[in-house]
Design a protein around this motif. Structure first.
Motif, PDB file in Angstrom:
ATOM      1  N   ASN A 204       7.842  -7.626   0.593  1.00  0.00           N
ATOM      2  CA  ASN A 204       6.742  -7.839   1.531  1.00  0.00           C
ATOM      3  C   ASN A 204       7.003  -8.930   2.557  1.00  0.00           C
ATOM      4  OD1 ASN A 204       5.039  -5.864   0.406  1.00  0.00           O
ATOM      5  ND2 ASN A 204       4.471  -7.253  -1.227  1.00  0.00           N
ATOM      6  N   GLY A 205       8.020  -9.752   2.323  1.00  0.00           N
ATOM      7  CA  GLY A 205       8.245 -10.929   3.178  1.00  0.00           C
ATOM      8  C   GLY A 205       9.143 -10.641   4.306  1.00  0.00           C
TER       9      GLY A 205
ATOM     10  N   LYS B  57       7.463 -11.307  -9.352  1.00  0.00           N
ATOM     11  CA  LYS B  57       6.897 -11.811  -8.108  1.00  0.00           C
ATOM     12  C   LYS B  57       7.971 -12.003  -7.044  1.00  0.00           C
ATOM     13  CE  LYS B  57       3.856 -15.476  -6.339  1.00  0.00           C
ATOM     14  NZ  LYS B  57       4.252 -15.252  -5.006  1.00  0.00           N
TER      15      LYS B  57
ATOM     16  N   LYS C  36       8.636  -8.655  -5.407  1.00  0.00           N
ATOM     17  CA  LYS C  36       7.494  -8.277  -4.565  1.00  0.00           C
ATOM     18  C   LYS C  36       7.511  -9.057  -3.264  1.00  0.00           C
ATOM     19  CE  LYS C  36       4.226  -7.337  -8.301  1.00  0.00           C
ATOM     20  NZ  LYS C  36       2.998  -7.804  -8.938  1.00  0.00           N
ATOM     21  N   ASP C  37       7.762 -10.369  -3.368  1.00  0.00           N
ATOM     22  CA  ASP C  37       7.780 -11.210  -2.176  1.00  0.00           C
ATOM     23  C   ASP C  37       8.909 -10.837  -1.231  1.00  0.00           C
ATOM     24  OD1 ASP C  37       5.575 -12.519  -3.164  1.00  0.00           O
ATOM     25  OD2 ASP C  37       6.691 -14.283  -3.857  1.00  0.00           O
TER      26      ASP C  37
END
Length: 95
Positions: free
Chosen positions: A94-95, A87, A90-91
């Protein structure tokens, strides 16, 4: 899409991050790859903190289609290597 990083580029970046020479960075990378390969091929799983989990999964026997002829044929059960992305990674993407 950007080109993937080659092993030479990865070793150079790893050596710079470690503050070490390329030879020891290459040895460290090879050691990590060997440990992951042994563990996953033996049926285990390896978690790389902040990156993800690499594991082996068995697929059952199934029917597949030959794309050239359209013929249906039976494919034997086999194993496939999978990776679940962490996670945190992924963050960060995408962040």
């Amino acid at each position: 899409m950007a080109k993937p990083m080659t092993k030479t580029q990865l070793v150079a970046a790893l050596a710079e991050e470690m503050g070490s020479d390329k030879k020891s960075a290459s040895a460290a990378l090879d050691a990590v790859v060997n440990v992951i390969t042994k563990e996953v091929s033996g049926g285990g799983a390896v978690t790389l903190p902040g990156v993800g989990k690499i594991y082996c999964r068995e697929r059952p026997e199934r029917m597949v289609r030959n794309p050239a002829t359209g013929e249906q044929m039976k494919k034997e059960a086999d194993k496939v290597v999978k990776m679940t992305i962490a996670k945190a990674l992924k963050d960060s993407v995408n962040g």
